[in-house]
Motif scaffolding. Structure first.
Motif, PDB file in Angstrom:
ATOM      1  N   GLY A 293      30.873  16.465  28.318  1.00 32.81           N
ATOM      2  CA  GLY A 293      31.849  16.395  27.234  1.00 32.81           C
ATOM      3  C   GLY A 293      32.281  17.772  26.769  1.00 32.81           C
ATOM      4  O   GLY A 293      33.457  18.022  26.488  1.00 32.81           O
ATOM      5  N   ILE A 294      31.307  18.675  26.688  1.00 33.76           N
ATOM      6  CA  ILE A 294      31.602  20.042  26.263  1.00 33.76           C
ATOM      7  C   ILE A 294      32.433  20.746  27.332  1.00 33.76           C
ATOM      8  O   ILE A 294      33.408  21.446  27.032  1.00 33.76           O
ATOM      9  CB  ILE A 294      30.283  20.822  26.042  1.00 33.76           C
ATOM     10  CG1 ILE A 294      29.408  20.117  24.996  1.00 33.76           C
ATOM     11  CG2 ILE A 294      30.542  22.268  25.685  1.00 33.76           C
ATOM     12  CD1 ILE A 294      29.818  20.349  23.576  1.00 33.76           C
ATOM     13  N   LEU A 295      32.057  20.529  28.596  1.00 27.68           N
ATOM     14  CA  LEU A 295      32.797  21.141  29.707  1.00 27.68           C
ATOM     15  C   LEU A 295      34.270  20.733  29.650  1.00 27.68           C
ATOM     16  O   LEU A 295      35.176  21.562  29.789  1.00 27.68           O
ATOM     17  CB  LEU A 295      32.167  20.718  31.036  1.00 27.68           C
ATOM     18  CG  LEU A 295      32.793  21.304  32.309  1.00 27.68           C
ATOM     19  CD1 LEU A 295      32.566  22.815  32.370  1.00 27.68           C
ATOM     20  CD2 LEU A 295      32.242  20.636  33.558  1.00 27.68           C
ATOM     21  N   LEU A 296      34.509  19.469  29.415  1.00 29.30           N
ATOM     22  CA  LEU A 296      35.866  18.949  29.345  1.00 29.30           C
ATOM     23  C   LEU A 296      36.635  19.620  28.201  1.00 29.30           C
ATOM     24  O   LEU A 296      37.791  20.029  28.355  1.00 29.30           O
ATOM     25  CB  LEU A 296      35.810  17.433  29.146  1.00 29.30           C
ATOM     26  CG  LEU A 296      36.993  16.609  29.648  1.00 29.30           C
ATOM     27  CD1 LEU A 296      37.186  16.766  31.133  1.00 29.30           C
ATOM     28  CD2 LEU A 296      36.795  15.143  29.289  1.00 29.30           C
ATOM     29  N   ALA A 297      35.978  19.760  27.037  1.00 30.57           N
ATOM     30  CA  ALA A 297      36.621  20.401  25.892  1.00 30.57           C
ATOM     31  C   ALA A 297      36.921  21.862  26.203  1.00 30.57           C
ATOM     32  O   ALA A 297      37.979  22.386  25.842  1.00 30.57           O
ATOM     33  CB  ALA A 297      35.733  20.277  24.656  1.00 30.57           C
ATOM     34  N   MET A 298      35.982  22.530  26.896  1.00 31.28           N
ATOM     35  CA  MET A 298      36.190  23.940  27.235  1.00 31.28           C
ATOM     36  C   MET A 298      37.363  24.091  28.209  1.00 31.28           C
ATOM     37  O   MET A 298      38.149  25.036  28.096  1.00 31.28           O
ATOM     38  CB  MET A 298      34.915  24.520  27.858  1.00 31.28           C
ATOM     39  CG  MET A 298      33.784  24.719  26.862  1.00 31.28           C
ATOM     40  SD  MET A 298      32.222  25.145  27.701  1.00 31.28           S
ATOM     41  CE  MET A 298      32.449  26.911  27.933  1.00 31.28           C
ATOM     42  N   LEU A 299      37.464  23.168  29.162  1.00 31.44           N
ATOM     43  CA  LEU A 299      38.570  23.220  30.130  1.00 31.44           C
ATOM     44  C   LEU A 299      39.913  23.108  29.422  1.00 31.44           C
ATOM     45  O   LEU A 299      40.890  23.755  29.784  1.00 31.44           O
ATOM     46  CB  LEU A 299      38.430  22.086  31.156  1.00 31.44           C
ATOM     47  CG  LEU A 299      37.405  22.300  32.275  1.00 31.44           C
ATOM     48  CD1 LEU A 299      37.090  20.986  32.978  1.00 31.44           C
ATOM     49  CD2 LEU A 299      37.916  23.328  33.282  1.00 31.44           C
ATOM     50  N   LYS A 300      39.938  22.274  28.380  1.00 31.73           N
ATOM     51  CA  LYS A 300      41.192  22.076  27.652  1.00 31.73           C
ATOM     52  C   LYS A 300      41.585  23.310  26.863  1.00 31.73           C
ATOM     53  O   LYS A 300      42.751  23.572  26.649  1.00 31.73           O
ATOM     54  CB  LYS A 300      41.043  20.906  26.669  1.00 31.73           C
ATOM     55  CG  LYS A 300      41.370  19.561  27.301  1.00 31.73           C
ATOM     56  CD  LYS A 300      41.433  18.491  26.226  1.00 31.73           C
ATOM     57  CE  LYS A 300      41.386  17.107  26.849  1.00 31.73           C
ATOM     58  NZ  LYS A 300      40.983  16.085  25.894  1.00 31.73           N
ATOM     59  N   GLU A 301      40.597  24.052  26.381  1.00 33.25           N
ATOM     60  CA  GLU A 301      40.889  25.123  25.428  1.00 33.25           C
ATOM     61  C   GLU A 301      40.926  26.513  26.042  1.00 33.25           C
ATOM     62  O   GLU A 301      41.270  27.472  25.371  1.00 33.25           O
ATOM     63  CB  GLU A 301      39.871  25.081  24.286  1.00 33.25           C
ATOM     64  CG  GLU A 301      40.222  24.015  23.264  1.00 33.25           C
ATOM     65  CD  GLU A 301      39.090  23.764  22.294  1.00 33.25           C
ATOM     66  OE1 GLU A 301      38.293  24.682  22.033  1.00 33.25           O
ATOM     67  OE2 GLU A 301      39.005  22.626  21.785  1.00 33.25           O
ATOM     68  N   THR A 302      40.543  26.621  27.296  1.00 30.06           N
ATOM     69  CA  THR A 302      40.427  27.959  27.876  1.00 30.06           C
ATOM     70  C   THR A 302      41.791  28.630  28.045  1.00 30.06           C
ATOM     71  O   THR A 302      42.824  27.965  28.174  1.00 30.06           O
ATOM     72  CB  THR A 302      39.732  27.890  29.251  1.00 30.06           C
ATOM     73  OG1 THR A 302      39.554  29.232  29.725  1.00 30.06           O
ATOM     74  CG2 THR A 302      40.566  27.118  30.267  1.00 30.06           C
ATOM     75  N   GLY A 303      41.790  29.958  28.065  1.00 28.83           N
ATOM     76  CA  GLY A 303      43.004  30.703  28.360  1.00 28.83           C
ATOM     77  C   GLY A 303      43.074  31.076  29.834  1.00 28.83           C
ATOM     78  O   GLY A 303      44.074  31.620  30.286  1.00 28.83           O
ATOM     79  N   ALA A 304      41.986  30.787  30.557  1.00 27.96           N
ATOM     80  CA  ALA A 304      41.953  31.164  31.975  1.00 27.96           C
ATOM     81  C   ALA A 304      42.967  30.343  32.750  1.00 27.96           C
ATOM     82  O   ALA A 304      43.270  29.203  32.399  1.00 27.96           O
ATOM     83  CB  ALA A 304      40.538  30.937  32.538  1.00 27.96           C
ATOM     84  N   ARG A 305      43.488  30.941  33.851  1.00 29.69           N
ATOM     85  CA  ARG A 305      44.559  30.287  34.582  1.00 29.69           C
ATOM     86  C   ARG A 305      44.099  29.700  35.914  1.00 29.69           C
ATOM     87  O   ARG A 305      44.891  29.145  36.659  1.00 29.69           O
ATOM     88  CB  ARG A 305      45.711  31.264  34.781  1.00 29.69           C
ATOM     89  CG  ARG A 305      46.307  31.703  33.431  1.00 29.69           C
ATOM     90  CD  ARG A 305      47.212  32.910  33.601  1.00 29.69           C
ATOM     91  NE  ARG A 305      48.359  32.609  34.438  1.00 29.69           N
ATOM     92  CZ  ARG A 305      49.525  32.131  33.988  1.00 29.69           C
ATOM     93  NH1 ARG A 305      49.690  31.913  32.712  1.00 29.69           N
ATOM     94  NH2 ARG A 305      50.508  31.884  34.825  1.00 29.69           N
ATOM     95  N   SER A 306      42.828  29.854  36.221  1.00 30.77           N
ATOM     96  CA  SER A 306      42.306  29.211  37.422  1.00 30.77           C
ATOM     97  C   SER A 306      40.894  28.721  37.118  1.00 30.77           C
ATOM     98  O   SER A 306      40.212  29.224  36.216  1.00 30.77           O
ATOM     99  CB  SER A 306      42.258  30.191  38.587  1.00 30.77           C
ATOM    100  OG  SER A 306      41.190  31.105  38.382  1.00 30.77           O
ATOM    101  N   LEU A 307      40.470  27.743  37.901  1.00 31.81           N
ATOM    102  CA  LEU A 307      39.140  27.181  37.699  1.00 31.81           C
ATOM    103  C   LEU A 307      38.086  28.255  37.895  1.00 31.81           C
ATOM    104  O   LEU A 307      37.122  28.359  37.122  1.00 31.81           O
ATOM    105  CB  LEU A 307      38.952  26.035  38.700  1.00 31.81           C
ATOM    106  CG  LEU A 307      37.835  25.052  38.395  1.00 31.81           C
ATOM    107  CD1 LEU A 307      37.949  24.545  36.980  1.00 31.81           C
ATOM    108  CD2 LEU A 307      37.898  23.879  39.373  1.00 31.81           C
ATOM    109  N   SER A 308      38.285  29.073  38.928  1.00 30.75           N
ATOM    110  CA  SER A 308      37.331  30.141  39.204  1.00 30.75           C
ATOM    111  C   SER A 308      37.271  31.109  38.019  1.00 30.75           C
ATOM    112  O   SER A 308      36.205  31.497  37.564  1.00 30.75           O
ATOM    113  CB  SER A 308      37.747  30.873  40.488  1.00 30.75           C
ATOM    114  OG  SER A 308      37.023  32.064  40.610  1.00 30.75           O
TER     115      SER A 308
END
Lengths: 594, 594
Positions: A293-308
């Motif tokens: 759940g936290i991972l999903l929230a972090m993915l939504k909020e990140t400024g990074a432009r690639s998964l890596s």
């Protein structure tokens, strides 16, 4: 039992009948074996409203949001304010913890003054003043007047406070019991004025209510003073403010603490080192500790432009290689756009993280007290015969680094101590004085445990704490102590146990006991065993000394008689007899091995 | 230990020196004995910024509000979600508690279906469906998606839920571990449609995030179904979902409960009474339990136009006479305008309230289970030889009415039971079967305690609970059990202890243990003693039976030999001998007293 019914029209017996009965569900719901038959409407009657006590609509009207301050006012025992005795300790503790955190964050050697002044029957004013960096004016009402507000919750670093509740709760308790505003004085530097603020807490809205605010003359260049008047009870003993401060001085050798107790007596704990604890680094979360759940929230909020990039930026111990390995394991492109990762893909990513080997988190985020300072602290405040200390290497639970330290003080100088003199004689040691506040237990009492979390002494809820459980589960018989099954070992001994972590898992908001995570229990066990072994060697030596001492007593008792007998048999002169006795004693003493 | 410094420019050793030193304060602050000397500025150098690690300003930037959902996500062990095993139980418990509360509030005989379905490795779907009043559509997202929201917190009445946290926390945990939305179906009556809602929780904002919402066909006329998928572990045993449901059936004899376990096995606990617990009345607070801060807030918010009116309207047990007595004691006018009462006057009012004699709060706000239903429940679910139950009269702690009930089941039919037959013979009883889930302990094990608060079984944190402490402190030796010091008594016995109250003081949000208020401890002791005495009489009788049984064995062993001897001495025929032996046995049996 008959009761007045609030809605008398509905108070008939049938109000307790079910309104209606559902058909057995077609889905997996099993048939209810004794489901009552469907009530049949009587044909002649007009449709009757179900005779309910309440309906969904009336229930909905009662639903309300609960302010977090209201919640904790009603549940204040969760915060450590359940009795006037404990309230006093908790208030002092929250204020001192904040002062220490602030000083260390600012790189200031802490000087703290704690004062408890009686102001009436069962009433005290608690004042805590520090030389910390001060608090900027706008923040004061929030820091002291809003629950769940602070700087330490959202970061992973070793601080005493972590919840943003404590000091506001103390203010709230003061207000609840005396209705008096709290007074805060703070100054952030010699070029700023000192502000004095009088405020109370609006519990329904969880915000501060300012009464007065002005600048005043204040002799400190920077620092903060908080004064809370509260209903409380003061008492000395093992769980008193006095004991908390004494134990705080042990675990914070860089602190100078002055304490004015309610009787006006002044105690100063002077610092024994001018070195601040090393500044701890804030860390990012470790991938192995993150939940889906936290991972999903972090993915939504990140400024990074690639998964890596996301994996490398948001987590510790993830470089490009590891990031790509994770993506490959998850069957996702390393270039995928993080915000577009769907739930199923995130689940695959989460599973891949668990399968990928990733180094343990760095440990410079933890500042243990250290073996030398633990020994110094124990020796300074606890009189005992034997001391040992262990700092375990850092370990990890749920992605959070932590470190366990154990110190031990054994033997009461006032007790049954024996020592081997330089000349090889065993003598009884001089007796010290015993007081009720001694940290070392008596020989037939359970040992004392000084529990610490991030250098803060924990005085309550000993039985519920992982530390206590680990002490009970260690086999102390192997180290020479009596140890009843399922209980604390007995003996003249004090144990200091410290857990330092970026996130201490407390069992309640009052932060009095530590939850028993398996990784923590394991480190505790290893630390206790190592200290136990060292003490065991000493205890066994003590037992040998005791046995020898007893033997020697017999020798000393009988040798004079042997002397007299020899004198008669061999017809010795008195000096000859005394010389023989002396020689005999020396020979017997020397023949023993230590 | 060397560490990388986040602000390398400031990383010199002197960063650990104090920035400056305050003058000793002129007020009561004592001089710090080892206060370091004021640093002297070197005349030639430009003024240097203090070499701080952080300043009040940089610290202020880090301050943030913490959402209550974030707080409890990080501290989810406080809510009972610390392990996958416990999480499953907690989720079921929160949902079932809500269903029972809703049914009783609506006057519906509860029928609840609990289903636990495996959905993957370490994953289960928890579904709980009830025939309650349903939830109106607008409220659904708040009830299931917002922590600290509910109808029970702001009133004093006996409900299972009281915090407005539980079910939202279960949803939050499901989302945290599986990232799947929860599904809710609810219908408020046959004229309304059934709504199906899929939603998750936005933890940063503590509100629901709707995914989908539609009306569906649903066979129930009214009720609610919640489905949460979560990471969990299922295991049978004393702290399992199975045990929680079994114990719930004991304390809620009006409940019909169907349970489909993860293996697909169906268990139905049928209700044993069609009578709902009496509807409990919501009460106003009792004046003796109100704190000064709360009193002041109430004075500000009341609609009453006189102090006397305020006291009568806002509190229970205050009529005009008592109100005027309080005002007189406080030296305040009964006609004073409440909102204009100043802090000092409120303090006088508060003190006057404590001095005024006011009747205890009414007790129709509490619905105990009752002795008959406790006995029935124990007999239905626990096989034992002896049963007793006590419902204590209501009492009050901190202004809150509460009531203690104790039930006891003693003896294992499978164990060493003896019974006295109608003919006055003592015989060994037939053995029953023993299972690991037996609620009655073995003879050499600690007794089992079934703890309940407002009819909800408490399965965790037994050691921290006031109930356990009271059991340990009761002298069970007096009632015929073995009782090691400081531990639970041993014996084939199960104790049921129930506390019913308008506000149960739990030791944590997970509601697993009860705080030890002195008034509660006292009532527990009295209840336990009374049940203990009754059991003691039975246990002693059992011991007497045992002694008699042993004696009888001897008699039966030797009487035939006596018969043979008599035959020789008196020259009896075989029938004469047998007749004599029979007579002898009868005489000896009859001569004993029971």
């Amino acid at each position: 039992m008959h009761r007045a019914h609030p809605f008398p029209n509905y108070a008939s017996r049938s109000a307790r009948e079910p309104v209606s009965t559902p058909e057995p569900m077609e889905t997996a719901a099993p048939t209810l074996y004794d489901a009552p038959p469907m009530p049949k409407k009587k044909a002649k009657e007009a449709p009757v409203e179900p005779r309910r006590r309440a309906t969904a609509e009336t229930l909905a009207e009662r639903q309300r949001e609960i302010s977090v301050s209201e919640f904790f006012t009603k549940n204040r025992h969760l915060l450590g304010f359940d009795s006037p005795l404990k309230a006093l300790l908790t208030a002092v503790k929250e204020a001192v913890d904040n002062s220490l955190d602030a000083c260390e964050e600012a790189g200031v050697l802490p000087e703290i003054v704690v004062e408890i002044t009686p102001t009436g029957e069962d009433r005290f004013k608690v004042s805590v003043e520090d030389n910390g960096p001060g608090i900027v004016k706008d923040q004061i009402p929030k820091v002291f007047g809003k629950l769940l507000y602070g700087s330490k919750f959202h970061k992973l670093s070793q601080t005493r406070g972590q919840q943003g509740i404590g000091i506001s709760a103390a203010c709230m308790y003061g207000q609840l019991t005396t209705a008096k505003p709290v007074r805060i004085v703070s100054r952030t530097g010699k070029r700023s004025p000192a502000y004095e603020i009088l405020m109370s807490i609006d519990t329904a809205r969880n915000k501060a209510d300012l009464h007065d605010e002005r600048t005043i003359e204040w002799p400190r260049e920077h620092g903060t003073r908080v004064e809370i008047e509260m209903e409380a009870r003061y008492q000395k003993g093992l769980r008193s403010v006095d004991m908390y401060l004494k134990q705080t001085a042990i675990s914070n050798p860089h602190l100078t603490l002055a304490y004015v107790d309610p009787g006006g007596e002044r105690i100063v704990y002077a610092r024994s080192t001018r070195e601040l604890p090393p500044e701890t680094v804030e860390i990012k979360p470790h991938p192995h500790g993150v939940e889906l759940g936290i991972l999903l929230a972090m993915l939504k909020e990140t400024g990074a432009r690639s998964l890596s990039g996301f994996l490398q930026e948001e987590f510790v111990r993830v470089g490009r290689k590891v990031a790509e390995e994770i993506c490959t394991n998850a069957k996702l492109s390393a270039k995928a756009y993080p915000t577009r990762i769907a739930r199923e893909e995130a689940a695959a990513l989460h599973a891949a993280i668990q399968r990928t080997k990733i180094s343990s988190p760095p440990t410079d985020c933890i500042a243990p007290i250290g073996e030398d300072l633990i020994l110094a602290g124990l020796k300074k405040e606890i009189e005992a015969d034997f001391y040992a200390a262990i700092t375990r290497p850092p370990a990890v639970y749920r992605g959070n680094p932590f470190q366990i330290e154990v110190g031990i003080a054994y033997g009461r100088p006032g007790g049954v101590g024996l020592e081997l003199t330089a000349e090889g004689r065993i003598t009884k040691k001089k007796a010290g004085k015993e007081t009720s506040e001694d940290l070392v237990a008596n020989a037939d009492e359970p040992i004392r445990i000084l529990r610490y979390a991030n250098r803060v002494p924990l005085l309550y809820q000993q039985a519920a704490c992982a530390i206590t459980k680990s002490v009970i589960q260690t086999n102390w018989r192997a180290y020479g102590l009596q140890h009843p099954k399922g209980a604390l070992p007995l003996g003249p001994c004090a144990l200091l146990v410290h857990i330092a972590s970026v996130w201490v898992p407390f069992t309640s908001e009052s932060k009095e006991a530590i939850a028993s995570y398996p990784e923590i229990a394991r480190e505790l066990r290893l630390g206790l065993q190592e200290c136990g072994r060292r003490m065991g060697a000493y205890v066994r030596k003590g037992k040998r000394l005791r046995a020898e001492y007893d033997k020697r007593s017999y020798i000393e008792m009988y040798i004079p008689h042997i002397g007299i007998a020899l004198q008669e048999i061999l017809d010795l002169s008195d000096p000859e007899r005394d010389g023989t006795v002396k020689t005999l004693e020396d020979v017997l003493h020397k023949s023993r091995k230590f």
